[in-house]
Design a protein around this motif. Structure first.
Motif, short mmCIF file in Angstrom:
data_model
loop_
_atom_site.label_atom_id
_atom_site.label_comp_id
_atom_site.label_asym_id
_atom_site.label_seq_id
_atom_site.Cartn_x
_atom_site.Cartn_y
_atom_site.Cartn_z
N ALA A 400 0.83 -1.20 0.00
CA ALA A 400 0.00 0.00 0.00
C ALA A 400 0.87 1.26 0.00
O ALA A 400 0.61 2.21 -0.75
CB ALA A 400 -0.94 -0.01 1.21
N GLU A 401 1.89 1.26 0.82
CA GLU A 401 2.75 2.44 0.91
C GLU A 401 3.52 2.66 -0.39
O GLU A 401 3.70 3.81 -0.82
CB GLU A 401 3.71 2.30 2.08
N ARG A 460 -5.73 -7.84 -5.44
CA ARG A 460 -6.88 -8.10 -6.32
C ARG A 460 -7.85 -6.93 -6.28
O ARG A 460 -8.34 -6.47 -7.33
CB ARG A 460 -7.59 -9.37 -5.88
N ASP A 461 -8.11 -6.41 -5.08
CA ASP A 461 -9.07 -5.32 -4.94
C ASP A 461 -8.52 -4.02 -5.54
O ASP A 461 -9.27 -3.25 -6.16
CB ASP A 461 -9.42 -5.11 -3.47
N VAL A 462 -7.22 -3.78 -5.37
CA VAL A 462 -6.62 -2.59 -5.98
C VAL A 462 -6.77 -2.65 -7.50
O VAL A 462 -7.17 -1.67 -8.15
CB VAL A 462 -5.13 -2.49 -5.60
N ILE A 463 -6.47 -3.81 -8.07
CA ILE A 463 -6.56 -3.96 -9.52
C ILE A 463 -8.00 -3.81 -9.99
O ILE A 463 -8.28 -3.14 -11.00
CB ILE A 463 -5.99 -5.33 -9.94
N ALA A 464 -8.92 -4.40 -9.26
CA ALA A 464 -10.33 -4.35 -9.67
C ALA A 464 -10.83 -2.91 -9.75
O ALA A 464 -11.69 -2.59 -10.58
CB ALA A 464 -11.19 -5.15 -8.70
N ARG A 465 -10.31 -2.04 -8.90
CA ARG A 465 -10.75 -0.64 -8.90
C ARG A 465 -10.06 0.19 -9.97
O ARG A 465 -10.48 1.30 -10.26
CB ARG A 465 -10.48 -0.01 -7.53
N ASN A 466 -9.00 -0.36 -10.56
CA ASN A 466 -8.19 0.44 -11.49
C ASN A 466 -8.06 -0.13 -12.89
O ASN A 466 -7.97 0.63 -13.85
CB ASN A 466 -6.77 0.61 -10.92
#
Length: 472
Positions: A400-401, A460-466
């Motif tokens: 995240a950082e 997975r969630d980061v990619i799904a949002r982007n």
């Protein structure tokens, strides 16, 4: 969009949107994950031989089986698809495609045809690296990277793989981290083939860069529209322990040999004059540079792979000619200091702001060359709970950082076009064997069972949002 929450190690107020065509994915390397060391006609590489020597690898481990991806690639591609990975960066084993470094094995090429077809079938972009340190032992027996002929053989190997896969693969990286292959393999000897000679390390570095240039030129000559060519360099920004001129000089020395020595020739700037002066007492490099070499090394790339894990802290010594405690060619009059603050299980410092500054500096120094973070990640000790789930909160915080650091660089004007986490799988971690885990997917090396870690779900969630869906 990166939605940081307390559960994923981030700040709930952070909502970061990445560019629409940003390339998301994960990376691995052939010897670290494939296994199948003697199957399909594969010949031995320098890592097969080196890891077979007693005491060279933690626990005397080898990559003979590793993650067994040679057999289990359909399962791994399914995991990638389930995580929504738009891209997979992998490397080809030279000794699987050419067991002696020169003679083509169609069985070896067929393995990569199948892997790429599997990826394409799940709408995952293959990002192919031609060399991630596993030189065929047969070529090492003929001089390895100390021989100019190895650069010629590499160009022939590169065109062979490209001819077989160019209809399926658009992203091509020639060489991964020539710094490690040369300085750790031929200088400090902690990596294969295990030589310990600074002059040899400089020669090997030059020939690796020459191989990159020759291969890039050869690949462009037979490329189809839309294909892109690159190489991946590992960077460690130097953090001076003070603000005086002597501290600035210590940082210059480390930055010169670790970073600019490999970057500047690729950019067409030649080897930095200050670094040539630093290494002049060793000898070896300048006699190895022949007419036309620097022009060849400067073959244009479409993007630069940026591998980043941690910065390096340095301090000056009173005697400018005193040898450094850091075993890199030419370093005198300075020492590397212990890392500070939060450390990974590898003992590496976690300083995400250094990644932001690195990407901004690269944007300036390269004149705006597109950048892809080709490797970034961290080793931590995973926690297995009573429900057999794998928790790795420290890795989530690290990712995240560092994603925020990439975003800050983009906001600052750097043309960063992708982020590929290291690594998809826990794997054979070179001299550390299986003692350090970088994967977002846990691998039980006894059973080869794969399990998603919490960091995989976070990613997975980061990619799904982007990520932009394939075909849109």
């Amino acid at each position: 969009m990166l939605d940081g929450t307390p559960d994923n190690g981030g700040d709930s107020a952070s909502q970061l949107t990445f560019p629409r065509r940003f390339l998301w994915g994960a990376s691995t390397a052939s010897y670290q994950v494939e296994g199948g060391a003697t199957e399909g006609g594969r010949g031995p590489s320098i890592w097969d031989v080196f890891s077979g020597l007693p005491g060279k690898i933690h626990g005397d481990a080898t990559g003979e089986v590793a993650c067994d991806q040679f057999h289990r690639y359909p399962e791994d591609v399914t995991i990638m698809a389930d995580l929504g990975l738009p891209a997979y960066r992998f490397s080809v084993s030279w000794s699987r495609v050419m067991p002696d470094g020169k003679t083509v094995s169609q069985r070896g090429l067929d393995h990569y045809r199948r892997l790429v077809d599997e990826l394409r079938g799940r709408n995952i972009e293959p990002v192919l690296t031609l060399y991630h340190w596993d030189l065929p032992q047969a070529l090492e027996d003929e001089g390895g990277w100390l021989s100019r002929e190895t650069a010629d053989h590499f160009a022939e190997y590169a065109t062979t793989v490209h001819t077989a896969l160019s209809d399926r693969v658009g992203q091509w990286t020639t060489i991964n981290e020539p710094f490690c292959a040369a300085f750790l393999g031929y200088g400090s000897g902690i990596h294969a083939p295990g030589h310990t000679d600074y002059a040899s390390a400089l020669i090997a570095a030059h020939h690796l860069l020459l191989a990159h240039g020759r291969a890039t030129r050869a690949l462009r000559a037979q490329a189809t529209p839309g294909q892109e060519f690159s190489l991946a360099l590992n960077f460690s920004p130097a953090l001076a322990d003070g603000h005086g001129p002597e501290h600035t000089e210590a940082a210059r020395k480390f930055d010169g040999i670790h970073n600019r020595f490999f970057l500047d020739p690729v950019l067409g700037k030649g080897y930095p004059e200050d670094v040539l002066a630093d290494v002049a007492h060793i000898g070896g490099l300048e006699p190895a540079i022949k007419d036309g070499d620097l022009e060849t090394i400067a073959a244009p790339v479409d993007w630069l792979g940026v591998n980043y894990y941690a910065p390096t802290r340095v301090e000056p010594l009173d005697d400018p000619l005193a040898p450094s405690n850091c075993p890199l060619p030419g370093l005198r009059g300075m020492n590397v200091l212990p890392p500070r603050g939060r450390l990974t299980s590898f003992g590496w410092e976690q300083t995400p702001a250094s990644l932001t500054e690195l990407l901004r500096w690269l944007n300036w120094h390269t004149g705006g060359l597109p950048l892809i973070v080709a490797e970034n990640g961290a080793a931590f000790d995973d926690i297995v709970d009573a429900d057999d789930r794998i928790h790795d909160p420290d890795r989530i915080t690290y990712l995240a950082e560092h994603l925020r650091a990439v975003h800050a660089a983009i906001d600052g004007g750097a043309d960063v076009r992708g982020y590929l986490v290291w690594s998809l799988l826990d794997n054979f971690e070179w001299s550390m064997g299986y003692s350090k885990r970088f994967g977002i997917v846990h691998v039980d090396f006894e059973t080869q069972r794969r399990r998603l870690k919490d960091s995989a779900l976070f990613y997975r969630d980061v990619i799904a949002r982007n990520a932009v869906p394939a075909g849109t």
